[in-house]
Design an enzyme around this catalytic site. Structure first.
Site, short mmCIF file in Angstrom:
data_model
loop_
_atom_site.label_atom_id
_atom_site.label_comp_id
_atom_site.label_asym_id
_atom_site.label_seq_id
_atom_site.Cartn_x
_atom_site.Cartn_y
_atom_site.Cartn_z
N THR A 32 -16.41 68.29 -3.99
CA THR A 32 -16.94 69.24 -4.72
C THR A 32 -15.83 69.40 -5.98
O THR A 32 -14.77 69.47 -5.52
CB THR A 32 -17.29 70.58 -4.34
OG1 THR A 32 -18.51 70.55 -3.46
CG2 THR A 32 -17.56 71.63 -5.31
N SER A 34 -14.62 69.00 -10.36
CA SER A 34 -14.75 67.97 -11.62
C SER A 34 -14.27 66.50 -11.27
O SER A 34 -14.80 65.72 -11.73
CB SER A 34 -13.85 68.62 -12.68
OG SER A 34 -12.49 68.85 -12.16
N GLY A 100 -10.28 75.36 -4.75
CA GLY A 100 -10.39 76.09 -6.02
C GLY A 100 -11.79 76.02 -6.60
O GLY A 100 -11.97 77.21 -7.29
N GLU A 107 -16.46 71.59 2.57
CA GLU A 107 -15.78 70.17 2.50
C GLU A 107 -14.94 70.16 3.57
O GLU A 107 -14.87 68.79 4.22
CB GLU A 107 -14.62 70.67 1.29
CG GLU A 107 -15.23 70.59 -0.23
CD GLU A 107 -14.28 71.09 -1.06
OE1 GLU A 107 -14.59 70.87 -2.20
OE2 GLU A 107 -13.28 71.76 -0.68
#
Length: 231
Positions: A32, A34, A100, A107
């Site tokens: 997950t 950017s 973050g 995850e």
């Protein structure tokens, strides 16, 4: 290069790695954030090679589905040859701070069952000692204050994560996140085990017991491949 360009660079490098090393018909684990999004975008051209993907968040599921990937439940999967994800920090042993984006628990679950964990990051994320980036802890809401006291006793500064509207950030699992500032984490594996044992902690954003196997690190001169010894 800009940070966005470096993310695109390592996203493409990760797609190239997966296409070269993962058999056709496999299921891919996807993280997950950017940088993980850049990997999804780069892998999309070859999506028909794979049976589908296991997602670590609702946001990643939406991104995968927008590219036509079939998103599978982890409970349906017998094996996961690779998991690709970014990191907020990574040290020279392959231990990481992650979370973050708020998806640390899912995850960690997906990473734990993968054969190979590929971390993708730009060079600014490689550090000598973890802790400059605040350490996320996903907590059951009723335990927030008690866990904050434990964090303070460790020498950290607990900050409840909030949205731009000023209300507590809620994870995909319905929990809250405490971000811990001011820690210098010299032994991430021991701290991970210690914090995970606190009542009310869902998981801490230290990925040391199951760290990265390799890191594709974006630099101004290209992508460096760092392999970590787990012996």
């Amino acid at each position: 290069m800009t940070q966005d360009e470096l993310k695109q660079l390592v996203g493409q490098a990760a797609a190239d790695y997966v296409n070269a090393n993962v058999p056709e018909g496999s299921v891919i684990g996807v993280g997950t954030g950017s940088t993980a999004n850049c990997f999804i975008d780069a892998l999309a051209a070859g999506k028909t090679r794979y049976r589908g993907a296991v997602s670590s968040s609702l946001a990643t599921t939406a991104r995968l589905q927008s590219h036509g990937f079939k998103v599978l439940d982890l409970n349906e999967i017998d094996s996961l040859p690779v998991y690709v994800d970014g990191a907020d920090e990574i040290d020279h042993s392959g231990a990481m701070i992650k979370g973050g984006g708020g998806a640390l628990t899912r995850e960690k679950i997906v990473a734990s069952v993968s054969d190979v964990f590929v971390c993708i990051a730009d060079a600014s994320k490689l550090v000598e000692t973890l802790g400059s980036f605040p350490l996320p802890i996903e907590v059951v809401p009723m335990a927030r204050t008690s866990i904050g006291r434990r964090v303070t006793a460790l020498g950290g500064v607990p900050v409840v994560r909030v949205t731009k509207e000023g209300v507590p950030f809620i994870t995909d699992n319905g929990n809250e996140i405490i971000d811990v500032k001011g820690l210098r984490i010299s032994d991430p594996r021991t701290l991970e085990t210690h914090v995970n044992a606190w009542p009310g902690v869902v998981t801490v954003g230290l990925f040391a017991s199951r760290g990265a196997d390799l890191c594709l690190l974006g630099t101004d001169t290209g992508v460096d491949t760092i392999r970590f010894s787990k012996g």
